[in-house]
Motif scaffolding. Sequence first.
Motif, PDB file in Angstrom:
ATOM      1  N   LEU A  48       0.830  -1.199   0.000  1.00 50.38           N
ATOM      2  CA  LEU A  48       0.000   0.000   0.000  1.00 50.38           C
ATOM      3  C   LEU A  48       0.865   1.249   0.000  1.00 50.38           C
ATOM      4  O   LEU A  48       2.022   1.213   0.408  1.00 50.38           O
ATOM      5  N   ALA A  49       0.268   2.369  -0.433  1.00 47.11           N
ATOM      6  CA  ALA A  49       0.976   3.642  -0.448  1.00 47.11           C
ATOM      7  C   ALA A  49       1.083   4.194   0.965  1.00 47.11           C
ATOM      8  O   ALA A  49       0.375   3.762   1.864  1.00 47.11           O
ATOM      9  N   ALA A  50       1.968   5.179   1.141  1.00 47.54           N
ATOM     10  CA  ALA A  50       2.156   5.795   2.454  1.00 47.54           C
ATOM     11  C   ALA A  50       0.841   6.355   2.959  1.00 47.54           C
ATOM     12  O   ALA A  50       0.163   7.101   2.263  1.00 47.54           O
ATOM     13  N   GLY A  51       0.463   5.978   4.181  1.00 43.90           N
ATOM     14  CA  GLY A  51      -0.751   6.482   4.795  1.00 43.90           C
ATOM     15  C   GLY A  51      -2.001   5.694   4.452  1.00 43.90           C
ATOM     16  O   GLY A  51      -3.009   5.808   5.139  1.00 43.90           O
ATOM     17  N   ASP A  52      -1.964   4.898   3.387  1.00 44.43           N
ATOM     18  CA  ASP A  52      -3.119   4.092   2.993  1.00 44.43           C
ATOM     19  C   ASP A  52      -2.969   2.697   3.586  1.00 44.43           C
ATOM     20  O   ASP A  52      -2.150   1.902   3.135  1.00 44.43           O
ATOM     21  N   ILE A  53      -3.760   2.397   4.596  1.00 44.37           N
ATOM     22  CA  ILE A  53      -3.642   1.083   5.234  1.00 44.37           C
ATOM     23  C   ILE A  53      -4.744   0.122   4.786  1.00 44.37           C
ATOM     24  O   ILE A  53      -4.902  -0.953   5.358  1.00 44.37           O
ATOM     25  N   GLY A  54      -5.494   0.509   3.759  1.00 39.02           N
ATOM     26  CA  GLY A  54      -6.460  -0.415   3.170  1.00 39.02           C
ATOM     27  C   GLY A  54      -7.619  -0.768   4.075  1.00 39.02           C
ATOM     28  O   GLY A  54      -7.845  -1.939   4.377  1.00 39.02           O
ATOM     29  N   GLY A  55      -8.386   0.225   4.495  1.00 34.81           N
ATOM     30  CA  GLY A  55      -9.486  -0.007   5.424  1.00 34.81           C
ATOM     31  C   GLY A  55     -10.537  -0.961   4.906  1.00 34.81           C
ATOM     32  O   GLY A  55     -11.138  -1.719   5.671  1.00 34.81           O
ATOM     33  N   ALA A  56     -10.771  -0.988   3.586  1.00 33.82           N
ATOM     34  CA  ALA A  56     -11.809  -1.853   3.026  1.00 33.82           C
ATOM     35  C   ALA A  56     -11.464  -3.322   3.157  1.00 33.82           C
ATOM     36  O   ALA A  56     -12.354  -4.181   3.122  1.00 33.82           O
ATOM     37  N   THR A  57     -10.179  -3.655   3.284  1.00 27.92           N
ATOM     38  CA  THR A  57      -9.773  -5.063   3.367  1.00 27.92           C
ATOM     39  C   THR A  57      -9.415  -5.488   4.784  1.00 27.92           C
ATOM     40  O   THR A  57      -8.882  -6.575   4.984  1.00 27.92           O
ATOM     41  N   ALA A  67      -1.750   2.114  28.119  1.00 29.88           N
ATOM     42  CA  ALA A  67      -1.877   2.791  26.831  1.00 29.88           C
ATOM     43  C   ALA A  67      -0.816   2.306  25.851  1.00 29.88           C
ATOM     44  O   ALA A  67      -1.092   2.051  24.672  1.00 29.88           O
ATOM     45  N   ALA A  68       0.420   2.142  26.342  1.00 29.84           N
ATOM     46  CA  ALA A  68       1.511   1.683  25.480  1.00 29.84           C
ATOM     47  C   ALA A  68       1.262   0.254  24.994  1.00 29.84           C
ATOM     48  O   ALA A  68       1.562  -0.082  23.833  1.00 29.84           O
ATOM     49  N   PHE A  69       0.701  -0.587  25.861  1.00 31.68           N
ATOM     50  CA  PHE A  69       0.428  -1.974  25.479  1.00 31.68           C
ATOM     51  C   PHE A  69      -0.572  -2.045  24.333  1.00 31.68           C
ATOM     52  O   PHE A  69      -0.341  -2.718  23.318  1.00 31.68           O
ATOM     53  N   TRP A  70      -1.701  -1.328  24.479  1.00 30.03           N
ATOM     54  CA  TRP A  70      -2.722  -1.396  23.430  1.00 30.03           C
ATOM     55  C   TRP A  70      -2.237  -0.741  22.142  1.00 30.03           C
ATOM     56  O   TRP A  70      -2.550  -1.217  21.036  1.00 30.03           O
ATOM     57  N   ALA A  71      -1.434   0.328  22.258  1.00 32.21           N
ATOM     58  CA  ALA A  71      -0.885   0.968  21.058  1.00 32.21           C
ATOM     59  C   ALA A  71       0.053   0.014  20.321  1.00 32.21           C
ATOM     60  O   ALA A  71       0.004  -0.107  19.088  1.00 32.21           O
ATOM     61  N   ALA A  72       0.908  -0.687  21.075  1.00 28.27           N
ATOM     62  CA  ALA A  72       1.824  -1.651  20.459  1.00 28.27           C
ATOM     63  C   ALA A  72       1.065  -2.807  19.826  1.00 28.27           C
ATOM     64  O   ALA A  72       1.447  -3.322  18.766  1.00 28.27           O
ATOM     65  N   LEU A  73      -0.035  -3.208  20.457  1.00 27.93           N
ATOM     66  CA  LEU A  73      -0.839  -4.318  19.944  1.00 27.93           C
ATOM     67  C   LEU A  73      -1.471  -3.974  18.596  1.00 27.93           C
ATOM     68  O   LEU A  73      -1.792  -4.859  17.809  1.00 27.93           O
ATOM     69  N   MET A  74      -1.634  -2.693  18.320  1.00 27.24           N
ATOM     70  CA  MET A  74      -2.121  -2.271  17.015  1.00 27.24           C
ATOM     71  C   MET A  74      -0.970  -2.008  16.048  1.00 27.24           C
ATOM     72  O   MET A  74      -0.989  -2.453  14.894  1.00 27.24           O
ATOM     73  N   LEU A  75       0.072  -1.307  16.510  1.00 27.49           N
ATOM     74  CA  LEU A  75       1.134  -0.861  15.608  1.00 27.49           C
ATOM     75  C   LEU A  75       1.974  -2.011  15.061  1.00 27.49           C
ATOM     76  O   LEU A  75       2.333  -2.019  13.874  1.00 27.49           O
ATOM     77  N   VAL A  76       2.310  -2.972  15.915  1.00 30.62           N
ATOM     78  CA  VAL A  76       3.171  -4.073  15.457  1.00 30.62           C
ATOM     79  C   VAL A  76       2.525  -4.850  14.321  1.00 30.62           C
ATOM     80  O   VAL A  76       3.136  -5.049  13.258  1.00 30.62           O
ATOM     81  N   PRO A  77       1.278  -5.315  14.462  1.00 29.89           N
ATOM     82  CA  PRO A  77       0.642  -5.988  13.323  1.00 29.89           C
ATOM     83  C   PRO A  77       0.469  -5.078  12.107  1.00 29.89           C
ATOM     84  O   PRO A  77       0.545  -5.542  10.970  1.00 29.89           O
ATOM     85  N   LEU A  78       0.231  -3.784  12.344  1.00 32.12           N
ATOM     86  CA  LEU A  78       0.039  -2.875  11.220  1.00 32.12           C
ATOM     87  C   LEU A  78       1.309  -2.788  10.379  1.00 32.12           C
ATOM     88  O   LEU A  78       1.252  -2.827   9.141  1.00 32.12           O
ATOM     89  N   VAL A  79       2.455  -2.698  11.028  1.00 35.16           N
ATOM     90  CA  VAL A  79       3.725  -2.657  10.309  1.00 35.16           C
ATOM     91  C   VAL A  79       3.998  -3.990   9.614  1.00 35.16           C
ATOM     92  O   VAL A  79       4.401  -4.030   8.446  1.00 35.16           O
ATOM     93  N   LEU A  80       3.762  -5.096  10.316  1.00 33.63           N
ATOM     94  CA  LEU A  80       4.070  -6.416   9.765  1.00 33.63           C
ATOM     95  C   LEU A  80       3.159  -6.791   8.599  1.00 33.63           C
ATOM     96  O   LEU A  80       3.609  -7.389   7.617  1.00 33.63           O
ATOM     97  N   LEU A  81       1.880  -6.438   8.693  1.00 35.95           N
ATOM     98  CA  LEU A  81       0.911  -6.903   7.707  1.00 35.95           C
ATOM     99  C   LEU A  81       0.581  -5.879   6.624  1.00 35.95           C
ATOM    100  O   LEU A  81       0.125  -6.239   5.549  1.00 35.95           O
ATOM    101  N   ARG A  82       0.817  -4.587   6.901  1.00 35.11           N
ATOM    102  CA  ARG A  82       0.503  -3.553   5.922  1.00 35.11           C
ATOM    103  C   ARG A  82       1.732  -2.838   5.384  1.00 35.11           C
ATOM    104  O   ARG A  82       1.633  -2.109   4.408  1.00 35.11           O
ATOM    105  N   GLY A  83       2.865  -3.008   6.050  1.00 39.99           N
ATOM    106  CA  GLY A  83       4.096  -2.387   5.580  1.00 39.99           C
ATOM    107  C   GLY A  83       4.474  -1.171   6.408  1.00 39.99           C
ATOM    108  O   GLY A  83       3.619  -0.470   6.954  1.00 39.99           O
ATOM    109  N   LEU A  84       5.775  -0.899   6.484  1.00 37.89           N
ATOM    110  CA  LEU A  84       6.271   0.208   7.293  1.00 37.89           C
ATOM    111  C   LEU A  84       5.812   1.551   6.742  1.00 37.89           C
ATOM    112  O   LEU A  84       5.402   2.436   7.497  1.00 37.89           O
ATOM    113  N   ASP A  85       5.894   1.731   5.419  1.00 34.96           N
ATOM    114  CA  ASP A  85       5.562   3.029   4.839  1.00 34.96           C
ATOM    115  C   ASP A  85       4.102   3.422   5.068  1.00 34.96           C
ATOM    116  O   ASP A  85       3.828   4.539   5.525  1.00 34.96           O
TER     117      ASP A  85
END
Length: 472
Positions: free
Chosen positions: A22-31, A66-84
Motif C-alpha cells: 500500500l501507499a504511504a498512509g493508505d492502510i487499506g481499510g476496506a480489506t 496505553a503503550a500496550f494497546w498501542a503496540a498491539l495495534m502498531l506491530v501488526p500494522l507494520v508487519l501486515l501492511r508495511g512500514l511506509d
Amino acid sequence: MTRRGGVLIAAVPAVLAGGPALAAGDIGGATMGAGWALPFAGMLLSIALGPVVFPHLWERHYGKFAAFWAALMLVPLVLLRGLDPALGALLHTALLDYIPFIILLFALFTIAGGILISGNLRGTPLTNTTLLAIGTVLASFVGTTGASIIMIRPVLRANDDRRFNVHVVVFFIFLVSNIGGSLTPLGDPPLFLGFLRGVDFFWTTTHLLPETAFAVIVLLALFYAFDSVLFRKEKGYPTLKDPTPDRAIKLWGKVNIPLLAGVIAAILMSANWKPGTAFTVHGVAVEGQNLLRDVILLALAGLSLKLTPGPVRAGNEFSWGPIKEVAKLFAGIFICIIPVLAMLQAGREGAFAPLVALVTNADGGANTTAYFWLTGALSSFLDNAPTYLVFFELAGGDPRALMTNGASTLAAISAGAVFMGANSYIGNAPNFMVYAIAKDRKVAMPSFFGYMLWSGAILIPLFVVLTFLFFR
C-alpha cells in the motif's frame, strides 16, 4: 512486553485480514477485518474500568496500559501492511489530530488553572442556581475541564454548611462538566476534533444553541425547585457550623483572562487565515496557519505560568497530573483508532457495514435518532472524543457535507457526545475530577452506579424529550 502481551500479539494475525502493498498512509481499510478494532476496544475499556475496578494499579501504570494497546495495534500494522503505510498513517494522526488536540487542552488547562475565585457565599437555591449558570456559560469558553477547575471549589464552599448538598455536585457535573461545553470547539474535546477535521468554529454555536438552551433551562429550573425543597427541609435540623464563613468574593489571576481571549483569537485565526503555506512530513501536510496557532497556544500557556503568582495556582490545588494522564491515554487512543477510522471510511465496503446499516434509514438517509443515541450511549461509558470521531467518519467524514446537507446528523453526533458524557463518572474527564474533589471535601458522593441512578432519573427523560424535539 509481558508474556501475555506476546501471546496476544502472536494471535492477532489470525483475526486480521491481510492486504497487498500500500501507499504511504493508505492502510487499506476496506480489506481490514473487525479484529483490527480490538486494541481500540481494549484501550477504551481499560479507561472505563481501570479507575473503578483496580484504581491503585491504574493510577500507577495507566501509561503502560496505553503503550500496550498501542503496540498491539502498531506491530501488526507494520508487519501486515508495511512500514511506509503504517508510518504515514501514524504521522497523519499525530500531526493533524493528536498534537493540536493536546496543545489546546494543555493551554486551556494551564491558563484556567491560574484563575482563582476566593471568598464564600451562602448556598441558597438562588445563589447555587446562579453559580451553576455561570459555570455552564463559562464551559464553552474555557472548556468543561477549565470551568470545572474554576467553579467547583466556590460551589463546594458555598454549600459546606448544607446538610443536603450531594445534588449540587451532581447537577454541577451535568451542566458545567458536560452540557455547558457544547457551543464552541473550546468547550469539549469532541468538538475541537471536529474543528480540526474542518467544522467551522461557530457551527456548533448556531446549530446546537436551541438544544443546549433547552437542556440547560430545564436542568437549572429542576435544580432550583429541588434545591428549594431541600433548603426548606434543612430548617427542621440543627444548624451546622460553617467551616468557611461568608466573605467577599475576589477574583485572582486576572492576567489569565486576556490570555484566554488570546486562545480564542488563535483558534479563529487558524480557521479564517489561509496563507497557502504548508510543511510536509512523509506526505502529511501541516498547514502554516495551524502550526502558527499551536505555537501561539504554547506561548500563551508559557505566559500564564510566568505571570500567575504561585499562591493562586496553589489555591486551585493545581498539578500537572491530570494533563499528563490525558496526554498518555489519548496517545494510546489516537494510535488505536487508526484502523477503526480507516474501516469506517470504507463505509458499506468495510467491516463496519452493519453499523452503517444501523444508522441509515430505508431510503438511504441518515437516521438522526440513531446517531444521537448511539454516540451518546458510547460516550456515557467510553471517552466521548474518540466516540465522536467514530461517528463523524461513519456519517461520511466530509465536514462541508455534514455542515450543510448533513447538519441534523452532525448536530446529533455533537450533542450525543457532549450531552451524554454526563451519564456516568467516566463519560467525560472532568466528571471524575469533580467527584474526587467533592469527596475530598467530605461530600457524600454517590457510588458509580448510584450516580447513574441520578443521571438515569434526570437526564435520560430529558434526552428522550430532546430526541422528539430536535433529533427525529
